[in-house]
Scaffold this motif. Structure first.
Motif, PDB file in Angstrom:
ATOM      1  N   ALA A 162      -0.032   2.288   5.429  1.00  0.00           N
ATOM      2  CA  ALA A 162       0.915   2.270   4.360  1.00  0.00           C
ATOM      3  C   ALA A 162       2.035   1.579   4.524  1.00  0.00           C
ATOM      4  O   ALA A 162       2.786   1.598   5.727  1.00  0.00           O
ATOM      5  CB  ALA A 162       1.257   3.553   3.815  1.00  0.00           C
ATOM      6  N   VAL A 220       1.504   5.322  -0.258  1.00  0.00           N
ATOM      7  CA  VAL A 220       0.921   6.756  -0.256  1.00  0.00           C
ATOM      8  C   VAL A 220       1.812   7.751  -0.904  1.00  0.00           C
ATOM      9  O   VAL A 220       2.929   7.635  -0.889  1.00  0.00           O
ATOM     10  CB  VAL A 220       0.543   7.046   1.140  1.00  0.00           C
ATOM     11  CG1 VAL A 220       0.113   8.611   1.047  1.00  0.00           C
ATOM     12  CG2 VAL A 220      -0.164   6.294   1.748  1.00  0.00           C
ATOM     13  N   GLN A 267       0.917  -1.314   0.156  1.00  0.00           N
ATOM     14  CA  GLN A 267      -0.052   0.005   0.051  1.00  0.00           C
ATOM     15  C   GLN A 267       0.904   1.386  -0.082  1.00  0.00           C
ATOM     16  O   GLN A 267       1.748   1.468   0.894  1.00  0.00           O
ATOM     17  CB  GLN A 267      -0.871  -0.142   1.151  1.00  0.00           C
ATOM     18  CG  GLN A 267      -1.591   1.102   1.619  1.00  0.00           C
ATOM     19  CD  GLN A 267      -2.978   1.291   1.151  1.00  0.00           C
ATOM     20  OE1 GLN A 267      -3.385   0.655   0.373  1.00  0.00           O
ATOM     21  NE2 GLN A 267      -3.800   2.176   1.604  1.00  0.00           N
TER      22      GLN A 267
END
Ligand SMILES: NC(=O)c1ccc[n+]([C@@H]2O[C@H](COP(=O)([O-])OP(=O)(O)OC[C@H]3O[C@@H](n4cnc5c(N)ncnc54)[C@H](OP(=O)(O)O)[C@@H]3O)[C@@H](O)[C@H]2O)c1
Length: 237
Positions: free
Chosen positions: A63, A4, A2
């Motif tokens: 994240a 960002v 994940q």
């Protein structure tokens, strides 16, 4: 992963968001202009935020890596978006237990005596630009690098040179090297950022990424800066 992305709605940020998704990761694209963000994907979340304000912890929570392509244009006014914004990102990451941070800086903010294949025009113009119209931006980029180094996070600082646009990746050179030439294609920078985010050996390192093929001339870049022509540069192949 994940990932960002701060600065996701910029020219490099959009390329980076696409590359993150194409590499099979999930992305959170952070922008102050969510309605203008052109990419949609089931694995993409668009988050509205100004990095100079608080409230970023909820965005970075969960994240695996945070990437920043934040940038502001040259101005004679004081600039603090790089340093204050990145400090807010760092504080949000600490509060959320997120460790991996990769930020885009610039080779222009530092002397590069070891730079190879330096065009004469760059040697002439760079010192003038960094001391005049680019001064407030480069001062703040240096403050940002200090914030990142002191962050206690797993950081990597990536320094490109003059950014320009190409349709395809090149055989760019990157790592703990001196810059080569005067330029970095945004697509090469985006590709390298995705790789660095996953590279444990790049932690606590400052690295460079240089494009050596299909580059424009320094004169074309100076003309673009002088006249603020937003059209992509035609590379002199
Ligand atoms: N241009 C060059 O030749 C050059 C050379 C070396 C390094 N660099 C660095 O490379 C990076 C990418 O450059 P680029 O030309 O792709 O950037 P860009 O198109 O100018 O995009 C920068 C993005 O930063 C975001 N941003 C600015 N202030 C913000 C704020 N307060 N809160 C949230 N987001 C903010 C903006 O997004 P929103 O408006 O959507 O919020 C903008 O889209 C920058 O860090 C730049 O300094 C550039």
């Amino acid at each position: 992963m994940q990932i960002v992305i701060f600065g996701a709605n910029g020219v490099t940020g959009r390329l980076l968001t696409r590359r993150v998704l194409d590499a099979g990761h999930s992305a959170v694209a952070v922008t102050r202009r969510p309605d203008d963000f052109p990419i949609s994907d089931p694995r993409l979340t668009i988050a509205s935020a100004d990095v100079r304000r608080d409230g970023l912890a909820a965005i970075v929570a969960g994240a695996d890596a945070v990437l920043s392509t934040l940038g502001v244009p040259f101005t004679r006014q004081p600039v603090d978006t790089y340093s204050a914004g990145t400090r807010n990102v760092v504080n949000a990451m600490r509060a959320s237990g997120v460790n991996r941070l990769v930020v885009v800086s610039s080779t222009g903010a530092y002397p590069t005596p070891g730079r190879r294949d330096t065009p004469l025009a760059l040697r002439l113009f760079e010192p003038i630009i960094t001391r005049t119209i680019g001064k407030t931006v480069y001062d703040d980029i240096r403050r940002m690098e200090a914030v990142v180094r002191d962050s206690g996070l797993d950081w990597t600082i990536v320094r490109p040179s003059g950014l320009f646009d190409l349709p395809e990746l090149t055989n760019y050179v990157a790592g703990e090297i001196d810059p080569v030439g005067a330029f970095t294609a945004r697509i090469d920078l985006a590709d390298y950022l995705v790789k660095v985010a996953q590279d444990r050996t790049a932690r606590s390192k400052t690295v460079v990424v240089s494009t050596t093929e299909h580059t424009p001339t320094v004169w074309e870049m100076v003309r673009r800066e002088a006249f603020k022509n937003d059209a992509p540069l035609a590379p002199s192949v």
